[in-house]
Design an enzyme around this catalytic site. Structure first.
Site, PDB file in Angstrom:
ATOM      1  N   GLY A 111      68.400  39.457 -43.655  1.00 60.25           N
ATOM      2  CA  GLY A 111      68.844  40.675 -42.976  1.00 60.25           C
ATOM      3  C   GLY A 111      67.781  41.735 -42.804  1.00 60.25           C
ATOM      4  CG  ASN A 117      64.769  41.353 -37.414  1.00 60.88           C
ATOM      5  OD1 ASN A 117      64.015  42.058 -36.767  1.00 60.88           O
ATOM      6  ND2 ASN A 117      64.456  40.118 -37.813  1.00 60.88           N
ATOM      7  NE  ARG A 137      79.103  24.726 -33.260  1.00 60.14           N
ATOM      8  CZ  ARG A 137      78.095  24.996 -34.077  1.00 60.14           C
ATOM      9  NH1 ARG A 137      77.755  26.239 -34.332  1.00 60.14           N
ATOM     10  NH2 ARG A 137      77.407  24.038 -34.662  1.00 60.14           N
ATOM     11  CG  HIS A 177      63.383  32.497 -30.338  1.00 65.11           C
ATOM     12  ND1 HIS A 177      64.055  31.559 -31.093  1.00 65.11           N
ATOM     13  CD2 HIS A 177      62.251  31.889 -29.897  1.00 65.11           C
ATOM     14  CE1 HIS A 177      63.357  30.429 -31.090  1.00 65.11           C
ATOM     15  NE2 HIS A 177      62.267  30.607 -30.372  1.00 65.11           N
ATOM     16  CG  LEU A 211      69.230  27.174 -28.780  1.00 67.30           C
ATOM     17  CD1 LEU A 211      70.238  27.936 -29.621  1.00 67.30           C
ATOM     18  CD2 LEU A 211      68.791  25.895 -29.486  1.00 67.30           C
ATOM     19  CD  GLU A 223      61.254  38.544 -35.922  1.00 68.10           C
ATOM     20  OE1 GLU A 223      62.386  38.796 -36.350  1.00 68.10           O
ATOM     21  OE2 GLU A 223      60.753  37.397 -35.969  1.00 68.10           O
TER      22      GLU A 223
HETATM   23  C1  GAR Z   1      63.738  36.371 -37.963  1.00 68.10           C
HETATM   24  O1  GAR Z   1      62.374  36.032 -38.026  1.00 68.10           O
HETATM   25  C2  GAR Z   1      64.320  35.981 -36.618  1.00 68.10           C
HETATM   26  O2  GAR Z   1      63.387  36.072 -35.572  1.00 68.10           O
HETATM   27  C3  GAR Z   1      64.704  34.551 -36.875  1.00 68.10           C
HETATM   28  O3  GAR Z   1      65.198  34.531 -38.180  1.00 68.10           O
HETATM   29  C4  GAR Z   1      64.564  35.540 -38.937  1.00 68.10           C
HETATM   30  C5  GAR Z   1      65.651  36.363 -39.614  1.00 68.10           C
HETATM   31  O4  GAR Z   1      65.119  37.254 -40.534  1.00 68.10           O
HETATM   32  N1  GAR Z   1      65.691  34.114 -35.936  1.00 68.10           N
HETATM   33  C6  GAR Z   1      65.787  32.864 -35.506  1.00 68.10           C
HETATM   34  O5  GAR Z   1      65.058  31.969 -35.886  1.00 68.10           O
HETATM   35  C7  GAR Z   1      66.892  32.628 -34.490  1.00 68.10           C
HETATM   36  N2  GAR Z   1      66.827  31.306 -33.984  1.00 68.10           N
HETATM   37  P1  GAR Z   1      66.001  38.434 -41.126  1.00 68.10           P
HETATM   38  O6  GAR Z   1      67.297  37.809 -41.661  1.00 68.10           O
HETATM   39  O7  GAR Z   1      65.181  38.988 -42.237  1.00 68.10           O
HETATM   40  O8  GAR Z   1      66.266  39.413 -40.042  1.00 68.10           O
END
Ligand code: GAR
Length: 217
Positions: free
Chosen positions: A12, A14, A68, A112, A147, A177
């Site tokens: 989490g 982000n 799902r 992504h 996707l 990010e």
């Molecule tokens: C991030 O690096 C995001 O870009 C990636 O997962 C990580 C989550 O980090 N997302 C993907 O790979 C989506 N396919 P976080 O939980 O610390 O935000």
């Protein structure tokens, strides 16, 4: 009030970067609030951070649903009462079906960890190093039923260095990010970025602010 709902599966970071930007920049004054964070995993570390920050959290455990579709109906039942204007996928690691994506059409954002349309899917840092590219980064895009295929909102660029392994490159990318995603979420919540006819609409100033280079931070 514009409502943001953030979906997570794990760490989490982000989500936290968006929540911190919302506090620091007083998004509430612009009528934008984080209504809740939702996790599909009860043990997600991000839930603890939500509690610390006083943000409502919801768990919809995908393991409790046979399909799902049933899992997504449960998420929709939890999210709809919050009247979401923007749904933010922040390390949310479940593939979404057309039912969910269409229900919130033009309102779901994802980040992504690659410069799309390169390196869709998983293990992006490893694949970037293997491909020998000199730049890598991350992309915020609208979610479509393809996707990692939706219209691009913003991108951040980092160099790939000779000594990189996937972890070091991922770490460099994650810092960006945390700059890029809050900017994109805020712009979307304020209506400065919109999806029209499958294309992203925004003015030049907004577009320039949604390209981040590693030497900026
Ligand atoms: C991030 O690096 C995001 O870009 C990636 O997962 C990580 C989550 O980090 N997302 C993907 O790979 C989506 N396919 P976080 O939980 O610390 O935000």
């Amino acid at each position: 009030m514009k409502n943001i709902v953030i979906l997570i599966s794990g760490r989490g970071s982000n989500f936290v970067s968006i929540a911190q930007a919302a506090q620091r920049e007083n998004w509430l004054a612009d009528g934008v609030r984080i209504a809740a964070v939702l996790s599909n995993r009860p043990g997600a570390a991000g839930l603890e951070r939500a509690r610390e920050m006083g943000i409502d959290s919801i768990v919809v455990d995908h393991k409790l649903y046979a399909t799902r579709e049933e899992f997504e109906e449960a998420m929709i039942a939890a999210i709809d009462p919050l009247k979401p204007d923007v749904i933010v996928l922040a390390g949310f690691m479940r593939v979404l079906t057309a039912r969910f994506v269409d229900h919130y059409a033009g309102r779901i954002l994802n980040i992504h960890p690659a410069l799309l349309p390169l390196f869709k899917g998983l293990d992006t840092h490893e694949r970037a190093i293997a491909a020998g590219v000199r730049v890598h980064g991350c992309t915020v895009h609208y979610v479509s039923t393809e996707l990692d295929g939706g219209a691009i909102i913003g991108q951040a660029v980092v160099p790939v260095l000779p000594g990189d392994d996937p972890d070091r490159l991922a770490h460099r990318g994650l810092k960006l990010e945390h700059v890029l995603y809050p900017r994109c979420v805020r712009a979307a919540a304020l209506g400065k970025v919109r999806l029209e006819g499958g294309r992203v609409k925004m003015d030049d100033e907004t577009a320039a602010s949604l390209v981040v280079m590693s030497n900026e931070i």
